[in-house]
Design a protein around this motif. Structure first.
Motif, PDB file in Angstrom:
ATOM      1  N   ASP A 157       0.716  -1.437  -0.069  1.00 50.02           N
ATOM      2  CA  ASP A 157      -0.351  -0.139   0.138  1.00 50.02           C
ATOM      3  C   ASP A 157       0.704   1.017   0.325  1.00 50.02           C
ATOM      4  OD1 ASP A 157      -2.464  -1.379  -0.109  1.00 50.02           O
ATOM      5  OD2 ASP A 157      -2.408  -1.594   1.860  1.00 50.02           O
ATOM      6  N   GLU A 158       0.989   2.446  -1.063  1.00 49.52           N
ATOM      7  CA  GLU A 158       1.316   3.829  -0.579  1.00 49.52           C
ATOM      8  C   GLU A 158      -0.105   4.558  -1.490  1.00 49.52           C
ATOM      9  OE1 GLU A 158       3.178   5.158  -4.664  1.00 49.52           O
ATOM     10  OE2 GLU A 158       5.101   4.304  -3.306  1.00 49.52           O
ATOM     11  N   ASN A 159       0.157   5.229   0.062  1.00 50.36           N
ATOM     12  CA  ASN A 159      -1.096   6.604   0.141  1.00 50.36           C
ATOM     13  C   ASN A 159      -1.997   5.714  -0.473  1.00 50.36           C
ATOM     14  OD1 ASN A 159       0.847   8.279   0.630  1.00 50.36           O
ATOM     15  ND2 ASN A 159       1.248   8.339  -2.212  1.00 50.36           N
ATOM     16  N   ASP A 160      -2.210   4.710   0.546  1.00 52.99           N
ATOM     17  CA  ASP A 160      -3.676   4.691   0.665  1.00 52.99           C
ATOM     18  C   ASP A 160      -4.233   3.589  -1.129  1.00 52.99           C
ATOM     19  OD1 ASP A 160      -4.752   4.631   2.882  1.00 52.99           O
ATOM     20  OD2 ASP A 160      -5.693   6.689   2.346  1.00 52.99           O
ATOM     21  N   ALA A 161      -3.293   3.461  -1.794  1.00 54.02           N
ATOM     22  CA  ALA A 161      -3.576   2.999  -3.054  1.00 54.02           C
ATOM     23  C   ALA A 161      -3.041   1.372  -3.414  1.00 54.02           C
ATOM     24  CB  ALA A 161      -3.039   4.013  -4.055  1.00 54.02           C
ATOM     25  N   THR A 162      -3.413   0.924  -3.488  1.00 52.33           N
ATOM     26  CA  THR A 162      -2.824  -0.581  -4.049  1.00 52.33           C
ATOM     27  C   THR A 162      -1.960  -0.649  -4.804  1.00 52.33           C
ATOM     28  OG1 THR A 162      -3.926  -1.831  -3.657  1.00 52.33           O
ATOM     29  CG2 THR A 162      -2.438  -2.984  -4.163  1.00 52.33           C
ATOM     30  N   ILE A 163      -0.520  -0.690  -5.197  1.00 55.50           N
ATOM     31  CA  ILE A 163       1.310  -0.764  -5.975  1.00 55.50           C
ATOM     32  C   ILE A 163       1.216  -2.410  -5.835  1.00 55.50           C
ATOM     33  CG2 ILE A 163       2.676   0.453  -6.107  1.00 55.50           C
ATOM     34  CD1 ILE A 163       0.353   1.685  -6.315  1.00 55.50           C
ATOM     35  N   THR A 164       2.027  -2.599  -6.534  1.00 56.45           N
ATOM     36  CA  THR A 164       2.685  -3.890  -6.961  1.00 56.45           C
ATOM     37  C   THR A 164       3.957  -3.808  -7.696  1.00 56.45           C
ATOM     38  OG1 THR A 164       0.412  -5.476  -7.588  1.00 56.45           O
ATOM     39  CG2 THR A 164       2.846  -6.018  -7.859  1.00 56.45           C
ATOM     40  N   GLN A 165       5.383  -3.956  -6.954  1.00 54.40           N
ATOM     41  CA  GLN A 165       6.327  -4.027  -8.184  1.00 54.40           C
ATOM     42  C   GLN A 165       6.600  -6.029  -8.237  1.00 54.40           C
ATOM     43  OE1 GLN A 165       9.559  -2.728  -5.332  1.00 54.40           O
ATOM     44  NE2 GLN A 165       8.130  -3.588  -3.659  1.00 54.40           N
ATOM     45  N   PHE A 166       7.084  -5.320  -9.522  1.00 51.89           N
ATOM     46  CA  PHE A 166       7.019  -6.690 -10.214  1.00 51.89           C
ATOM     47  C   PHE A 166       8.685  -6.702 -10.623  1.00 51.89           C
ATOM     48  CE2 PHE A 166       2.328  -6.028 -11.771  1.00 51.89           C
ATOM     49  CZ  PHE A 166       1.789  -7.246 -11.734  1.00 51.89           C
ATOM     50  N   ILE A 167       9.545  -7.759  -9.588  1.00 52.64           N
ATOM     51  CA  ILE A 167      10.744  -7.933  -9.373  1.00 52.64           C
ATOM     52  C   ILE A 167      11.658  -8.825 -10.199  1.00 52.64           C
ATOM     53  CG2 ILE A 167      12.620  -8.048  -7.836  1.00 52.64           C
ATOM     54  CD1 ILE A 167      10.285  -6.936  -5.539  1.00 52.64           C
ATOM     55  N   THR A 168      12.312  -8.420 -10.545  1.00 50.58           N
ATOM     56  CA  THR A 168      12.936  -9.402 -11.412  1.00 50.58           C
ATOM     57  C   THR A 168      14.787  -9.084 -11.181  1.00 50.58           C
ATOM     58  OG1 THR A 168      13.455 -10.928 -13.543  1.00 50.58           O
ATOM     59  CG2 THR A 168      13.828  -8.151 -13.497  1.00 50.58           C
ATOM     60  N   MET A 169      16.090  -9.676 -11.373  1.00 51.99           N
ATOM     61  CA  MET A 169      17.657  -9.924 -10.940  1.00 51.99           C
ATOM     62  C   MET A 169      18.405  -9.825 -12.700  1.00 51.99           C
ATOM     63  SD  MET A 169      16.906  -9.711  -7.599  1.00 51.99           S
ATOM     64  CE  MET A 169      17.835 -10.585  -6.507  1.00 51.99           C
ATOM     65  N   VAL A 170      19.213  -8.723 -12.524  1.00 48.87           N
ATOM     66  CA  VAL A 170      20.078  -8.985 -13.576  1.00 48.87           C
ATOM     67  C   VAL A 170      21.597  -9.177 -13.460  1.00 48.87           C
ATOM     68  CG1 VAL A 170      20.763  -8.365 -15.656  1.00 48.87           C
ATOM     69  CG2 VAL A 170      18.309  -8.410 -15.538  1.00 48.87           C
ATOM     70  N   ARG A 171      22.319 -10.285 -13.593  1.00 49.65           N
ATOM     71  CA  ARG A 171      23.700 -10.551 -13.755  1.00 49.65           C
ATOM     72  C   ARG A 171      24.206  -9.854 -15.361  1.00 49.65           C
ATOM     73  NH1 ARG A 171      26.453 -11.692  -8.692  1.00 49.65           N
ATOM     74  NH2 ARG A 171      24.798 -13.546  -8.309  1.00 49.65           N
ATOM     75  N   CYS A 172      25.184  -8.588 -14.151  1.00 51.09           N
ATOM     76  CA  CYS A 172      25.925  -7.627 -15.277  1.00 51.09           C
ATOM     77  C   CYS A 172      27.201  -8.532 -14.815  1.00 51.09           C
ATOM     78  CB  CYS A 172      25.881  -6.923 -15.371  1.00 51.09           C
ATOM     79  SG  CYS A 172      24.444  -5.962 -15.184  1.00 51.09           S
ATOM     80  N   VAL A 173      28.487  -7.919 -16.480  1.00 50.47           N
ATOM     81  CA  VAL A 173      29.729  -8.281 -16.655  1.00 50.47           C
ATOM     82  C   VAL A 173      29.883  -6.866 -16.301  1.00 50.47           C
ATOM     83  CG1 VAL A 173      31.840  -9.317 -17.649  1.00 50.47           C
ATOM     84  CG2 VAL A 173      29.400 -10.293 -17.153  1.00 50.47           C
ATOM     85  N   ASN A 174      31.205  -6.439 -15.080  1.00 48.75           N
ATOM     86  CA  ASN A 174      32.092  -5.285 -16.213  1.00 48.75           C
ATOM     87  C   ASN A 174      33.230  -5.200 -16.583  1.00 48.75           C
ATOM     88  OD1 ASN A 174      29.983  -3.979 -13.814  1.00 48.75           O
ATOM     89  ND2 ASN A 174      31.251  -4.189 -12.421  1.00 48.75           N
ATOM     90  N   GLU A 175      33.545  -4.399 -17.321  1.00 49.56           N
ATOM     91  CA  GLU A 175      34.735  -4.350 -18.083  1.00 49.56           C
ATOM     92  C   GLU A 175      35.727  -4.487 -17.187  1.00 49.56           C
ATOM     93  OE1 GLU A 175      32.903  -2.076 -21.406  1.00 49.56           O
ATOM     94  OE2 GLU A 175      32.108  -4.001 -22.057  1.00 49.56           O
TER      95      GLU A 175
END
Length: 110
Positions: free
Chosen positions: A92-110
């Motif tokens: 809940d955020e400011n009396d509204a239902t909010i959704t986080q759709f979460i994913t993960m990404v692994r990067c490669v530093n050069e």
């Protein structure tokens, strides 16, 4: 396909959603992306670091449905980015239902 952090940022912006690091301003309009650094792994050979692999959590914040993360998913698929499944976490955020759709990404530093 392995991507660098800068490539990841460019791809997230290609989704057409605003992109923020760690926190979005209170004026941000849904949907938007927030990404955060999670951890870092190293690939070693002969006691030397040969690859630096940071992991980022990417959240699509929305007051809508899972259709809102589709543009990000399409960009990742277009470039062959490996990402984890999207998990929906409502809150809940400011009396509204909010959704986080979460994913993960692994990067490669050069």
């Amino acid at each position: 396909m392995p991507v660098t952090f800068e490539q990841l940022r460019i791809m997230m912006k290609e989704s057409g959603m605003p992109v923020y690091r760690d926190d979005a301003p209170t004026t941000a309009e849904y949907p938007y992306i927030v990404y955060e650094f999670v951890n870092e792994q190293y690939k070693r050979s002969s006691n030397k670091v040969i690859l630096d692999l940071p992991l980022y959590q990417i959240a699509v914040i929305t007051d809508g449905t899972e259709l809102d993360y589709k543009p990000l998913k399409e960009v990742f698929n277009q470039y062959g980015v490996e990402y984890s499944q999207f998990d929906g976490i409502p809150y809940d955020e400011n009396d509204a239902t909010i959704t986080q759709f979460i994913t993960m990404v692994r990067c490669v530093n050069e």
